[in-house]
Design a protein around this motif. Structure first.
Motif, short mmCIF file in Angstrom:
data_model
loop_
_atom_site.label_atom_id
_atom_site.label_comp_id
_atom_site.label_asym_id
_atom_site.label_seq_id
_atom_site.Cartn_x
_atom_site.Cartn_y
_atom_site.Cartn_z
N THR A 195 0.85 -1.17 0.00
CA THR A 195 0.00 0.00 0.00
C THR A 195 0.90 1.23 0.00
O THR A 195 1.93 1.25 0.66
CB THR A 195 -0.97 0.00 1.20
N SER A 196 0.52 2.22 -0.78
CA SER A 196 1.31 3.45 -0.85
C SER A 196 0.50 4.60 -0.28
O SER A 196 -0.73 4.60 -0.32
CB SER A 196 1.73 3.75 -2.28
N TYR A 197 1.21 5.56 0.26
CA TYR A 197 0.60 6.74 0.86
C TYR A 197 1.05 7.97 0.09
O TYR A 197 2.21 8.06 -0.31
CB TYR A 197 1.01 6.85 2.33
N PRO A 198 0.15 8.92 -0.13
CA PRO A 198 0.49 10.06 -0.99
C PRO A 198 1.55 10.99 -0.40
O PRO A 198 2.19 11.73 -1.13
CB PRO A 198 -0.84 10.80 -1.16
N ASN A 199 1.74 10.96 0.88
CA ASN A 199 2.76 11.84 1.47
C ASN A 199 3.92 10.99 1.98
O ASN A 199 3.77 9.83 2.30
CB ASN A 199 2.17 12.68 2.60
N ALA A 200 5.07 11.61 2.07
CA ALA A 200 6.28 10.87 2.43
C ALA A 200 6.52 10.84 3.93
O ALA A 200 7.57 10.38 4.35
CB ALA A 200 7.48 11.48 1.72
N ASP A 201 5.59 11.33 4.75
CA ASP A 201 5.84 11.26 6.19
C ASP A 201 5.70 9.84 6.71
O ASP A 201 6.23 9.51 7.76
CB ASP A 201 4.96 12.23 6.97
N LYS A 202 5.00 8.97 5.99
CA LYS A 202 5.04 7.53 6.29
C LYS A 202 6.19 6.97 5.48
O LYS A 202 6.20 7.05 4.26
CB LYS A 202 3.74 6.85 5.90
N LYS A 203 7.17 6.41 6.15
CA LYS A 203 8.36 5.96 5.43
C LYS A 203 8.18 4.56 4.84
O LYS A 203 7.13 3.96 4.98
CB LYS A 203 9.57 6.02 6.34
N ILE A 204 9.23 4.08 4.22
CA ILE A 204 9.20 2.77 3.60
C ILE A 204 9.41 1.71 4.68
O ILE A 204 10.37 1.75 5.42
CB ILE A 204 10.25 2.68 2.49
N LEU A 205 8.45 0.79 4.80
CA LEU A 205 8.53 -0.30 5.77
C LEU A 205 8.21 -1.61 5.07
O LEU A 205 7.34 -1.68 4.22
CB LEU A 205 7.53 -0.08 6.91
N VAL A 206 8.92 -2.66 5.46
CA VAL A 206 8.77 -3.96 4.83
C VAL A 206 8.53 -5.03 5.89
O VAL A 206 9.10 -4.97 6.97
CB VAL A 206 9.99 -4.30 3.95
N GLY A 207 7.66 -5.98 5.56
CA GLY A 207 7.38 -7.10 6.45
C GLY A 207 7.59 -8.42 5.72
O GLY A 207 7.60 -8.48 4.49
N PHE A 208 7.73 -9.48 6.51
CA PHE A 208 7.95 -10.81 5.95
C PHE A 208 7.00 -11.77 6.65
O PHE A 208 6.99 -11.86 7.87
CB PHE A 208 9.40 -11.24 6.15
N ILE A 209 6.21 -12.50 5.86
CA ILE A 209 5.16 -13.34 6.42
C ILE A 209 5.31 -14.77 5.90
O ILE A 209 5.48 -14.99 4.70
CB ILE A 209 3.77 -12.80 6.02
N ALA A 210 5.24 -15.70 6.84
CA ALA A 210 5.19 -17.13 6.50
C ALA A 210 4.01 -17.71 7.27
O ALA A 210 4.10 -17.95 8.47
CB ALA A 210 6.49 -17.82 6.88
#
Length: 143
Positions: free
Chosen positions: A51-66
């Motif tokens: 999901t992307s957010y129009p403003n850059a105050d939410k930074k790039i975050l990544v998760g890993f799911i199994a």
């Protein structure tokens, strides 16, 4: 004493391949937001939900799911380790994107099977990251 190394998120010619804890998607609320209003990219063994957010105050975050359906805890932990390592080595494909496109981005890699090899996981992570980058750049293009 050792000198502090530059982050891999800067425009330095010497790239560090680290994945800091501050770039990991954590928390129930963040995962609920990700699963409630997100898009999905699919491959044979790994899916990417983002999901992307129009403003850059939410930074790039990544998760890993199994998920539990792929096997016992030992198999799930190994699968998540493979996903993390493949992403860590290839995160440069996507990390510069929020700076140029002025967006925030949350995404998670989800394994479909537990009996994966590192080469297969890495190939699929690279293709998913490239497809994600292309989608985000085309969506945010001013043309």
């Amino acid at each position: 004493m050792r000198e502090k190394e530059l982050s891999n998120l800067t425009d330095s010619p010497e790239r560090r391949f680290t994945l800091s804890k501050s770039h990991i998607l954590r928390g129930r609320r963040n995962f609920e937001e990700l699963f409630s209003g997100s898009s999905m990219l699919r491959s044979q063994n790994v899916n990417l939900r983002y999901t992307s957010y129009p403003n850059a105050d939410k930074k790039i975050l990544v998760g890993f799911i199994a998920p539990k359906k792929i096997g016992k805890a030992v198999q799930r932990v190994r699968t998540k380790r493979l996903l993390r390592e493949a992403y860590r080595l290839n995160q440069h494909i996507i990390t510069g994107l929020p700076i140029t496109a002025d967006i925030g981005l949350h995404y998670a890699f989800m394994a479909k099977r537990a009996d994966l090899t590192f080469e297969a996981v890495q190939q699929e992570v690279i293709s998913l990251l490239k497809e994600l980058r292309d989608r985000l750049l085309s969506k945010n293009s001013p043309f």
